[in-house]
Motif scaffolding. Structure first.
Motif, mmCIF file in Angstrom:
data_model
loop_
_atom_site.group_PDB
_atom_site.id
_atom_site.type_symbol
_atom_site.label_atom_id
_atom_site.label_comp_id
_atom_site.label_asym_id
_atom_site.label_seq_id
_atom_site.Cartn_x
_atom_site.Cartn_y
_atom_site.Cartn_z
ATOM 1 N N VAL A 166 0.851 -1.194 0.000
ATOM 2 C CA VAL A 166 0.000 0.000 0.000
ATOM 3 C C VAL A 166 0.886 1.243 0.000
ATOM 4 C CG1 VAL A 166 -1.717 1.312 1.327
ATOM 5 C CG2 VAL A 166 -1.872 -1.188 1.191
ATOM 6 N N TYR A 167 0.611 2.139 -0.938
ATOM 7 C CA TYR A 167 1.366 3.394 -1.070
ATOM 8 C C TYR A 167 0.595 4.515 -0.359
ATOM 9 C CZ TYR A 167 3.446 7.495 -3.422
ATOM 10 O OH TYR A 167 4.055 8.697 -3.703
ATOM 11 N N VAL A 168 1.310 5.284 0.433
ATOM 12 C CA VAL A 168 0.712 6.438 1.105
ATOM 13 C C VAL A 168 1.200 7.709 0.415
ATOM 14 C CG1 VAL A 168 0.444 7.685 3.281
ATOM 15 C CG2 VAL A 168 0.738 5.199 3.308
ATOM 16 N N GLY A 169 0.256 8.555 0.009
ATOM 17 C CA GLY A 169 0.617 9.817 -0.637
ATOM 18 C C GLY A 169 0.511 10.979 0.331
ATOM 19 N N LEU B 173 1.865 5.877 9.933
ATOM 20 C CA LEU B 173 1.518 5.344 8.613
ATOM 21 C C LEU B 173 1.606 3.819 8.590
ATOM 22 C CD1 LEU B 173 3.254 7.911 6.221
ATOM 23 C CD2 LEU B 173 0.901 7.892 7.058
ATOM 24 N N ARG B 174 2.582 3.272 9.321
ATOM 25 C CA ARG B 174 2.705 1.813 9.401
ATOM 26 C C ARG B 174 1.478 1.231 10.112
ATOM 27 N NH1 ARG B 174 7.357 1.352 12.152
ATOM 28 N NH2 ARG B 174 8.551 1.728 10.245
ATOM 29 N N THR B 175 1.047 1.891 11.185
ATOM 30 C CA THR B 175 -0.147 1.445 11.917
ATOM 31 C C THR B 175 -1.388 1.489 11.031
ATOM 32 O OG1 THR B 175 0.794 2.264 13.997
ATOM 33 C CG2 THR B 175 -1.595 1.911 13.950
ATOM 34 N N LEU B 176 -1.445 2.490 10.150
ATOM 35 C CA LEU B 176 -2.593 2.640 9.248
ATOM 36 C C LEU B 176 -2.585 1.620 8.108
ATOM 37 C CD1 LEU B 176 -2.769 6.542 8.880
ATOM 38 C CD2 LEU B 176 -4.299 5.074 10.199
ATOM 39 N N GLY B 177 -1.444 0.937 7.912
ATOM 40 C CA GLY B 177 -1.386 -0.081 6.868
ATOM 41 C C GLY B 177 -0.549 0.303 5.666
ATOM 42 N N GLY B 178 0.239 1.380 5.786
ATOM 43 C CA GLY B 178 1.095 1.788 4.675
ATOM 44 C C GLY B 178 2.378 0.972 4.599
ATOM 45 N N ASP B 179 2.820 0.686 3.373
ATOM 46 C CA ASP B 179 4.076 -0.027 3.152
ATOM 47 C C ASP B 179 5.155 0.869 2.554
ATOM 48 O OD1 ASP B 179 3.407 -2.912 3.804
ATOM 49 O OD2 ASP B 179 1.822 -2.463 2.357
ATOM 50 N N ALA B 180 4.733 1.925 1.844
ATOM 51 C CA ALA B 180 5.665 2.857 1.218
ATOM 52 C C ALA B 180 5.022 4.234 1.219
ATOM 53 C CB ALA B 180 5.987 2.421 -0.212
ATOM 54 N N VAL B 181 5.855 5.268 1.207
ATOM 55 C CA VAL B 181 5.324 6.630 1.278
ATOM 56 C C VAL B 181 6.039 7.520 0.272
ATOM 57 C CG1 VAL B 181 6.912 7.312 3.149
ATOM 58 C CG2 VAL B 181 4.760 8.551 2.848
ATOM 59 N N GLY B 182 5.278 8.422 -0.335
ATOM 60 C CA GLY B 182 5.855 9.353 -1.303
ATOM 61 C C GLY B 182 5.000 10.597 -1.431
ATOM 62 N N MET B 183 5.353 11.429 -2.410
ATOM 63 C CA MET B 183 4.733 12.746 -2.554
ATOM 64 C C MET B 183 4.005 12.904 -3.894
ATOM 65 S SD MET B 183 8.027 14.897 -1.141
ATOM 66 C CE MET B 183 8.964 14.302 0.268
ATOM 67 N N SER B 184 3.550 11.788 -4.455
ATOM 68 C CA SER B 184 2.924 11.857 -5.786
ATOM 69 C C SER B 184 1.911 10.737 -5.937
ATOM 70 C CB SER B 184 4.004 11.722 -6.868
ATOM 71 O OG SER B 184 4.589 10.435 -6.831
#
Length: 272
Positions: free
Chosen positions: A183-186, A201-212
């Motif tokens: 799951v990507y977090v924007g 973000l990890r608690t929310l279920g995100g695996d990767a994070v970016g700005m786009s």
């Protein structure tokens, strides 16, 4: 001039310049624009030449559309994208997706360089995006809706097209290129996240994070385009490793995994 008027201007300009009919659109993230260099019979249109089009201001983003043939498929590639943090409105950030749809594109492959939130990831991993979390605090579809473009309330339960995701997995297995799924977090950026934000973000279920990516995917789905998303994990997110985060590290990692990334995406394009 409204964004719609700018879009019509850009569409008219491209149709006068280009006779090719791209089927697949490629949105290439930081350090990943090398894929556009693989396009044969290339016609390059700098963003500044397109009426009403924004320009890219970030290192690692060349700022041009590249039309041509990739692995037997007609494509158009954005060699450099636009970001909300550059000061552009969401309408302008996503205008290239609308433009792709208007010139006949059916599927888009959206790529990005992302920070690894999942601690099982490592820099250099590729991740097929299963789903995303929109943390931008806004949405590119806010405002009046044109029913001819898309419905007022688009379904996002399959934002990333399952059949394209399966093609990605098949290619990964056949080429023996290990690919993560997640799951990507924007987020808006331009700051990198704090360690506390990454834990959230990890608690929310995100695996990767970016700005786009998230705004473009929302608009792609609103427009009826099929979507495949690929993240290059360019660094581990804040607090996982005891080191500062830099854009230089992002660029170094994408350079290191360039050959794998090129092989992977080119084979996917061949099957679309």
């Amino acid at each position: 001039m409204s964004t719609l008027e700018k879009l019509k201007q850009a569409e008219k300009y491209l149709k006068e310049k280009i006779s090719r009919k791209p089927k697949v659109g490629l949105i290439l993230g930081s350090g990943l624009g090398v894929l556009a260099d693989e396009i044969s019979e290339a016609i390059v249109i700098p963003y500044q030449d397109i009426p009403g089009f924004p320009t890219s201001t970030v290192a690692g983003h060349k700022g041009q559309l590249v039309f041509g043939n990739l692995e037997g498929t007609e494509v158009v590639a954005m060699q450099g994208r636009f970001h909300y943090y550059e000061g552009y409105s969401m309408e302008l950030v996503t205008m290239p997706v609308r433009l792709m749809k208007s010139i006949g594109v059916e599927s888009v492959i959206v790529t990005n360089a992302a920070g690894g939130v999942n601690e099982a990831f490592k820099p250099g991993d590729l991740m097929l995006i299963q789903d995303h979390i929109n943390m931008f605090g806004t949405n590119p579809l806010i405002g009046p809706n044109d029913e001819e473009v898309g419905v007022r309330f688009p379904d996002m339960s399959k934002a990333y097209t399952p059949e394209l995701f399966e093609i990605g997995k098949e290619v990964s297995n056949e080429l023996r290129i290990p690919v993560k799924e997640g799951v990507y977090v924007g987020n808006t950026g331009p700051t990198y996240e704090t360690p506390a934000e990454i834990r959230m973000l990890r608690t929310l279920g995100g695996d990767a994070v970016g700005m786009s990516t998230v705004p473009e995917v929302i608009v792609a789905r609103h427009s009826g385009l099929k979507v495949l998303g690929i993240s290059c994990i360019s660094n581990m997110a804040a607090g996982i490793l005891d080191q500062p985060l830099t854009h230089e590290e992002v660029m170094e990692t994408t350079e290191r995994v360039k050959s794998q990334f090129l092989s992977f995406v080119k084979e996917i394009v061949k099957r679309l």
